[in-house]
Design an enzyme around this catalytic site. Sequence first.
Site, PDB file in Angstrom:
ATOM      1  N   SER A  22       0.824  -1.210   0.000  1.00  0.00           N
ATOM      2  CA  SER A  22       0.000   0.000   0.000  1.00  0.00           C
ATOM      3  C   SER A  22       0.860   1.264   0.000  1.00  0.00           C
ATOM      4  O   SER A  22       0.328   2.352  -0.201  1.00  0.00           O
ATOM      5  CB  SER A  22      -0.894   0.005   1.242  1.00  0.00           C
ATOM      6  OG  SER A  22      -0.078   0.085   2.395  1.00  0.00           O
ATOM      7  N   CYS A  84       3.076  -7.173   1.558  1.00  0.00           N
ATOM      8  CA  CYS A  84       1.992  -6.560   2.321  1.00  0.00           C
ATOM      9  C   CYS A  84       1.286  -7.679   3.084  1.00  0.00           C
ATOM     10  O   CYS A  84       0.711  -8.585   2.472  1.00  0.00           O
ATOM     11  CB  CYS A  84       1.029  -5.883   1.352  1.00  0.00           C
ATOM     12  SG  CYS A  84      -0.495  -5.327   2.109  1.00  0.00           S
ATOM     13  N   CYS A 194       3.416  -6.247   9.875  1.00  0.00           N
ATOM     14  CA  CYS A 194       3.017  -5.275   8.834  1.00  0.00           C
ATOM     15  C   CYS A 194       4.326  -4.715   8.335  1.00  0.00           C
ATOM     16  O   CYS A 194       5.203  -4.342   9.147  1.00  0.00           O
ATOM     17  CB  CYS A 194       2.159  -4.159   9.434  1.00  0.00           C
ATOM     18  SG  CYS A 194       1.952  -2.758   8.304  1.00  0.00           S
ATOM     19  N   HIS A 196       5.155  -2.017   7.202  1.00  0.00           N
ATOM     20  CA  HIS A 196       5.457  -0.637   7.605  1.00  0.00           C
ATOM     21  C   HIS A 196       6.132  -0.552   8.983  1.00  0.00           C
ATOM     22  O   HIS A 196       6.801   0.430   9.278  1.00  0.00           O
ATOM     23  CB  HIS A 196       4.164   0.188   7.677  1.00  0.00           C
ATOM     24  CG  HIS A 196       3.657   0.674   6.359  1.00  0.00           C
ATOM     25  ND1 HIS A 196       3.008  -0.149   5.467  1.00  0.00           N
ATOM     26  CD2 HIS A 196       3.683   1.905   5.794  1.00  0.00           C
ATOM     27  CE1 HIS A 196       2.654   0.556   4.400  1.00  0.00           C
ATOM     28  NE2 HIS A 196       3.049   1.812   4.573  1.00  0.00           N
TER      29      HIS A 196
END
Length: 273
Positions: A22, A84, A194, A196
Site C-alpha cells: 500500500s 503486504c 506489517c 510498515h
Amino acid sequence: MWRVLTIISKINKNAPIGFFDSGVGGLTVYSEFRKLLPSENCIYFGDTQNMPYGEKSKEQLIEYSKKAFDFFVSQNAKAVVMACNTTSATVYDVLKDSYPFRLYPVIQSVAEIIAMLPYKTIGVFATPATINSRAYSKSINSVNRDIKVIEIACPSWVKIVENNLETTTEALGEIKLKLDQMLSYNPEAIVLGCTHYPYLLPQLSKFVPENLFINPASAYADYIRRDLISLDLLSEQKNNGSEIFYVSSSPEKFKKASQMFYRMDAVPEILCL
Ligand code: DGL
C-alpha cells in the site's frame, strides 16, 4: 503440476519481479531482496492513494490487488512479491491461481520459519485486517500447535509511518500504548506483522531492546531467493537489474518516508490503475 511446469518453462528469466504494497512498507522487504539479488529487474508499486489497506474491506482489497496484478501481467512479470501482510492475509487465497506469475505472500512465506523458533509465546503486531483474519496464529499453529500467538492490531501505525510522524509525542504515546498491552502477555519475541512497522523500530526500542522484535523481511527475501533458484528462474543478467518505482499518489511524500530503508535516486512515477 504439469501446467505449472509448462508455464514456468516459458517464462523469460530476465522478466521483472513485481513488488506490491500500500505504500513504503514493501521497501523494508525490497531493500533486503535487492541486497540478495541485485541483478533482478524490479518494478515496485505502492498504492498510496488507497492506503491504509489495514482498514479496508476484503472486497476493496481484492479490487486493489487485481488492478496491481493486472498491471504486473502487462509488464510480463515472472513473479510478484506481496510485500503486504494485509493482502497476504485476506486476498492471496482468493487470487492465487488466477495469474501467470509466481506469487509470494509474506505471511505464508515466513510463518513456517517463525514457527520453528524456540519460543512458547510469540506476539504479533499487525493491521486490523491482518489481525481479524488471524492469519499469523493460524499459519504458525498449523506448523507448531504449542506456540501461543498473541495478536494485537495497531490501527494508527501505518499512517504514522506514511506521514513521517514517528518522532511526535502523539505517535510515541500510541506506540507505547500497544507495546504495554503486548508486554502484559510476556512474549519472548514480537513479530512486526506489517511491512510498515520496521520503520518504527527506533521508537519501539526506546522502551524495550530491539532484539525482541522480528522483522520478517530478510527471511522472506531469502525464501524468495531459494524458491527462484529451485525453479531455475533467477535472472541471467551479469549487471545490476533495473528498478522502477510507481505510486498511485503523493510521490514526493513516498520518497521522503522511504529513506530509512531505501534511498531512491528519482521521485517515483505516478501510476493510476
Ligand atoms: N504494509 C502493509 C502490511 O504489511 C499494509 C499496511 C496498510 O496499508 O494498512 O500490512
